[in-house]
Write an enzyme that holds these catalytic residues in place. Structure first.
Site, mmCIF file in Angstrom:
data_model
loop_
_atom_site.group_PDB
_atom_site.id
_atom_site.type_symbol
_atom_site.label_atom_id
_atom_site.label_comp_id
_atom_site.label_asym_id
_atom_site.label_seq_id
_atom_site.Cartn_x
_atom_site.Cartn_y
_atom_site.Cartn_z
ATOM 1 N N ALA A 162 -8.059 14.668 -30.184
ATOM 2 C CA ALA A 162 -8.107 13.248 -30.523
ATOM 3 C C ALA A 162 -9.496 12.846 -30.992
ATOM 4 O O ALA A 162 -10.393 12.600 -30.180
ATOM 5 C CB ALA A 162 -7.681 12.422 -29.314
ATOM 6 N N GLY A 191 -10.507 2.302 -35.754
ATOM 7 C CA GLY A 191 -11.646 1.853 -36.563
ATOM 8 C C GLY A 191 -12.510 2.959 -37.130
ATOM 9 O O GLY A 191 -13.516 2.680 -37.788
ATOM 10 N N ALA A 221 -26.331 8.492 -34.204
ATOM 11 C CA ALA A 221 -25.168 8.259 -33.334
ATOM 12 C C ALA A 221 -24.421 9.544 -32.965
ATOM 13 O O ALA A 221 -23.910 9.671 -31.852
ATOM 14 C CB ALA A 221 -24.214 7.291 -34.029
ATOM 15 N N GLU A 246 -9.836 24.422 -39.385
ATOM 16 C CA GLU A 246 -8.785 23.411 -39.573
ATOM 17 C C GLU A 246 -8.550 23.167 -41.069
ATOM 18 O O GLU A 246 -7.412 23.064 -41.534
ATOM 19 C CB GLU A 246 -9.199 22.109 -38.863
ATOM 20 C CG GLU A 246 -8.181 20.997 -39.038
ATOM 21 C CD GLU A 246 -8.437 19.777 -38.154
ATOM 22 O OE1 GLU A 246 -9.386 19.797 -37.356
ATOM 23 O OE2 GLU A 246 -7.668 18.815 -38.281
ATOM 24 N N GLY A 293 15.727 16.398 -61.079
ATOM 25 C CA GLY A 293 16.436 15.179 -61.462
ATOM 26 C C GLY A 293 16.727 14.330 -60.232
ATOM 27 O O GLY A 293 15.963 14.343 -59.260
ATOM 28 N N GLY A 336 -10.020 15.970 -42.595
ATOM 29 C CA GLY A 336 -11.107 15.535 -43.490
ATOM 30 C C GLY A 336 -10.488 15.251 -44.838
ATOM 31 O O GLY A 336 -9.885 16.144 -45.447
ATOM 32 N N THR A 337 -10.608 14.006 -45.319
ATOM 33 C CA THR A 337 -9.927 13.661 -46.580
ATOM 34 C C THR A 337 -10.522 14.471 -47.735
ATOM 35 O O THR A 337 -11.640 14.999 -47.635
ATOM 36 C CB THR A 337 -10.079 12.160 -46.905
ATOM 37 O OG1 THR A 337 -11.462 11.894 -47.167
ATOM 38 C CG2 THR A 337 -9.582 11.268 -45.772
ATOM 39 N N ASN A 338 -9.787 14.492 -48.845
ATOM 40 C CA ASN A 338 -10.281 15.262 -49.992
ATOM 41 C C ASN A 338 -11.562 14.651 -50.564
ATOM 42 O O ASN A 338 -12.396 15.374 -51.128
ATOM 43 C CB ASN A 338 -9.175 15.376 -51.050
ATOM 44 C CG ASN A 338 -8.123 16.393 -50.603
ATOM 45 O OD1 ASN A 338 -8.187 16.917 -49.482
ATOM 46 N ND2 ASN A 338 -7.178 16.698 -51.466
ATOM 47 N N GLU A 339 -11.735 13.335 -50.365
ATOM 48 C CA GLU A 339 -12.992 12.711 -50.812
ATOM 49 C C GLU A 339 -14.157 13.254 -49.970
ATOM 50 O O GLU A 339 -15.220 13.576 -50.491
ATOM 51 C CB GLU A 339 -12.918 11.176 -50.671
ATOM 52 C CG GLU A 339 -11.990 10.486 -51.667
ATOM 53 C CD GLU A 339 -10.504 10.666 -51.362
ATOM 54 O OE1 GLU A 339 -10.157 10.952 -50.200
ATOM 55 O OE2 GLU A 339 -9.688 10.531 -52.291
HETATM 56 C C1 LIG Z 1 0.063 12.704 -39.937
HETATM 57 C C2 LIG Z 1 -1.353 12.645 -39.485
HETATM 58 C C3 LIG Z 1 -1.790 13.493 -38.476
HETATM 59 C C4 LIG Z 1 -3.091 13.403 -38.005
HETATM 60 N N1 LIG Z 1 -3.478 14.183 -36.946
HETATM 61 C C5 LIG Z 1 -4.673 13.942 -36.359
HETATM 62 C C6 LIG Z 1 -5.022 14.587 -35.135
HETATM 63 O O1 LIG Z 1 -4.272 15.397 -34.589
HETATM 64 N N2 LIG Z 1 -6.208 14.263 -34.575
HETATM 65 C C7 LIG Z 1 -7.074 13.372 -35.125
HETATM 66 O O2 LIG Z 1 -8.120 13.128 -34.548
HETATM 67 N N3 LIG Z 1 -6.773 12.760 -36.295
HETATM 68 C C8 LIG Z 1 -5.593 13.008 -36.915
HETATM 69 N N4 LIG Z 1 -5.269 12.374 -38.080
HETATM 70 C C9 LIG Z 1 -6.204 11.424 -38.652
HETATM 71 C C10 LIG Z 1 -6.863 11.890 -39.942
HETATM 72 O O3 LIG Z 1 -7.737 12.945 -39.690
HETATM 73 C C11 LIG Z 1 -7.538 10.658 -40.555
HETATM 74 O O4 LIG Z 1 -6.512 9.791 -41.000
HETATM 75 C C12 LIG Z 1 -8.478 11.020 -41.686
HETATM 76 O O5 LIG Z 1 -9.611 11.698 -41.209
HETATM 77 C C13 LIG Z 1 -8.935 9.784 -42.456
HETATM 78 O O6 LIG Z 1 -9.421 8.795 -41.615
HETATM 79 P P1 LIG Z 1 -8.879 7.284 -41.762
HETATM 80 O O7 LIG Z 1 -7.411 7.336 -41.733
HETATM 81 O O8 LIG Z 1 -9.585 6.454 -40.772
HETATM 82 O O9 LIG Z 1 -9.311 6.857 -43.227
HETATM 83 P P2 LIG Z 1 -10.742 6.286 -43.653
HETATM 84 O O10 LIG Z 1 -11.820 7.123 -43.116
HETATM 85 O O11 LIG Z 1 -10.781 4.827 -43.376
HETATM 86 O O12 LIG Z 1 -10.665 6.489 -45.236
HETATM 87 C C14 LIG Z 1 -9.970 5.614 -46.120
HETATM 88 C C15 LIG Z 1 -10.256 6.080 -47.545
HETATM 89 O O13 LIG Z 1 -11.662 5.981 -47.818
HETATM 90 C C16 LIG Z 1 -12.153 7.244 -48.227
HETATM 91 N N5 LIG Z 1 -13.515 7.430 -47.725
HETATM 92 C C17 LIG Z 1 -13.963 7.246 -46.460
HETATM 93 N N6 LIG Z 1 -15.261 7.585 -46.377
HETATM 94 C C18 LIG Z 1 -15.633 7.984 -47.616
HETATM 95 C C19 LIG Z 1 -16.851 8.472 -48.173
HETATM 96 N N7 LIG Z 1 -17.955 8.612 -47.433
HETATM 97 N N8 LIG Z 1 -16.865 8.780 -49.483
HETATM 98 C C20 LIG Z 1 -15.744 8.667 -50.243
HETATM 99 N N9 LIG Z 1 -14.561 8.219 -49.776
HETATM 100 C C21 LIG Z 1 -14.518 7.888 -48.485
HETATM 101 C C22 LIG Z 1 -11.208 8.269 -47.613
HETATM 102 O O14 LIG Z 1 -11.280 9.498 -48.297
HETATM 103 C C23 LIG Z 1 -9.887 7.564 -47.758
HETATM 104 O O15 LIG Z 1 -9.381 7.760 -49.048
HETATM 105 C C24 LIG Z 1 -3.991 12.484 -38.597
HETATM 106 C C25 LIG Z 1 -3.555 11.662 -39.642
HETATM 107 C C26 LIG Z 1 -2.259 11.717 -40.069
HETATM 108 C C27 LIG Z 1 -1.819 10.766 -41.157
#
Ligand SMILES: Cc1cc2nc3c(=O)[nH]c(=O)nc-3n(C[C@H](O)[C@H](O)[C@H](O)COP(=O)(O)OP(=O)(O)OC[C@H]3O[C@@H](n4cnc5c(N)ncnc54)[C@H](O)[C@@H]3O)c2cc1C
Length: 382
Positions: free
Chosen positions: A125, A130, A180, A245, A342, A367-370
């Site tokens: 977790a 936030g 932090a 991961e 289709g 970790g998002t693709n961004e």
């Molecule tokens: C199905 C699912 C399973 C998951 N499982 C887990 C789990 O087991 N444990 C866990 O801890 N989390 C889990 N997650 C959470 C996931 O890791 C987060 O959703 C992800 O890291 C993105 O965080 P956020 O949703 O707060 O988006 P945000 O961080 O708010 O990002 C929103 C958008 O802003 C972009 N962004 C943010 N910062 C930057 C930057 N510096 N530069 C450019 N773009 C940026 C992001 O790429 C994204 O497109 C899960 C999520 C899903 C949907």
């Protein structure tokens, strides 16, 4: 496709027996699990008893001492059944490795055998309502009080959240640390801890059988002996372990893209329009040729990233590239796969429809693709 260099005879034997197990114990029930929005615990136990959970764990703690080749195969084969099985990789190859890497001998003895047998299901977790990408911005606090930590906070999107018997909670033991991230620690929270509540199972676009949930900690008293590693080092542990991961996200994306290519190739050969199979139309052929090319490029690059990871090389750049490119590639392949089916591609009873809705999250979690591109740019000295 030819097998990558890291695949040896013993890996092939493991793959064969896992495939057989999944065909018997998962494939016939997968649609039902998706409808019920849950994979039953009994399947975890069966997988554990057969040696398919955490096979890399040392024999001393019940594992097989297997290398990462087994992990890659296990995640690939589970993904071929369906993306809702990601919880198994999250348990075996993402969460449990922290216990192995940073746990004391006592902690390993306490948790590892159950994680291998399937009696203990693990979750990690990090994310909060936030704070997701900005991990250092988490608010969950753990204040030391005698022999315990008083844990308060909320987590969301937690894979295996409902089933979890232990949760590796990322929290702040020093909220005033500068910077932090130096105040972050890892605590193992057991399911019966007073003050720990599991929230609702989240309703997702895809991964319908995955028990993704919210978790709440309200004055939860966690024994200090459940601290993993050292206080304040949590962020460094995460940065190291997140590589695997991300590589696993790439492995699953690749396996899913390969499956979609297979499904689409056979569909276009069968589907007739204007008197001929649509596979005879050059426009369709070209699109499949493009899909096949992307999938092949993905496999080659992924094999290289896996090889580097297995050899213990610094693969941060390559793994970050693999994570974003492979998950984006799988999204493109899924879109094309659906289009070439289709109207049937939009029907739940067609596997390609399920794949289409399951894939996009791969570009978001781990970790998002961004964020992957930010890491690559940083490594490029930009
Ligand atoms: C199905 C699912 C399973 C998951 N499982 C887990 C789990 O087991 N444990 C866990 O801890 N989390 C889990 N997650 C959470 C996931 O890791 C987060 O959703 C992800 O890291 C993105 O965080 P956020 O949703 O707060 O988006 P945000 O961080 O708010 O990002 C929103 C958008 O802003 C972009 N962004 C943010 N910062 C930057 C930057 N510096 N530069 C450019 N773009 C940026 C992001 O790429 C994204 O497109 C899960 C999520 C899903 C949907």
């Amino acid at each position: 496709m030819t097998a990558p260099a890291f695949i040896k005879e013993e890996h092939a034997i493991f793959r064969k027996s896992l495939k057989k197990f999944l065909q018997k114990e998962a494939a016939p029930y997968y649609d039902q699990w998706e409808k019920e929005r849950m994979i039953p615990r009994s399947f975890w136990i069966k997988a554990g008893r057969e040696g398919f959970l955490c096979p890399w764990v040392d024999e001393e703690f019940g594992g097989l001492n297997a290398d990462f080749g087994y992990t890659a195969i296990a995640n690939e084969e589970m993904e071929k059944i369906g993306s809702s099985l990601i919880g198994f990789g999250l348990h075996s190859d993402i969460t449990v490795p922290y216990i192995n890497e940073y746990g004391t001998r006592g902690q390993k003895q306490r948790w590892l055998p159950g994680c291998v047998s399937g009696d203990i299901i693990a979750a990690i977790a990090m994310t909060e309502p936030g704070a997701g990408s900005d991990l250092a911005g988490i608010q969950t606090s753990a204040v030391r009080e005698g022999s315990c930590y008083r844990l308060n906070g909320q987590k969301t999107f937690i894979t295996n959240g409902i089933h979890a018997d232990i949760v590796l909670v990322v929290c702040k033991t020093n909220p005033n640390a500068v910077p932090a991230h130096k105040g972050i620690s890892l605590l193992v929270v057991e399911k019966d801890t007073v003050g720990f509540h599991k929230g609702k199972k989240l309703d997702k676009v895809g991964l319908h059988a995955q028990d993704t949930a919210e978790l709440f900690f309200e004055d939860a008293m966690v024994p200090a002996e459940n601290l993993l590693g050292e206080e304040g080092k949590g962020f460094y542990y995460l940065m190291k372990m997140l590589q695997q991961e991300r590589l696993l996200a790439g492995i699953c994306a690749q396996a899913s893209a390969e499956r979609i290519l297979e499904l689409t190739t056979s569909y276009v050969k069968e589907r007739e329009a204007f008197g001929n199979p649509i596979s005879k139309l050059q426009t369709i052929q070209f699109r499949l040729a493009e899909m096949a090319t992307e999938v092949q490029i993905g496999r080659s690059f992924l094999s290289e990233a896996i090889q580097d990871h297995m050899e213990g090389k610094d693969a941060v750049q390559k793994v970050s590239m693999a994570k974003w490119w492979l998950t984006d590639m799988a999204k493109r392949v899924a879109g094309e796969g659906m289009q070439l089916h289709g109207g049937y591609g939009y029907m739940e009873e067609y596997e390609v429809a399920r794949r289409y809705r399951d894939i996009p999250v791969m570009a978001i979690y781990a970790g998002t693709n961004e964020i992957m591109k930010s890491i690559i740019a940083k490594r490029m000295g930009l």
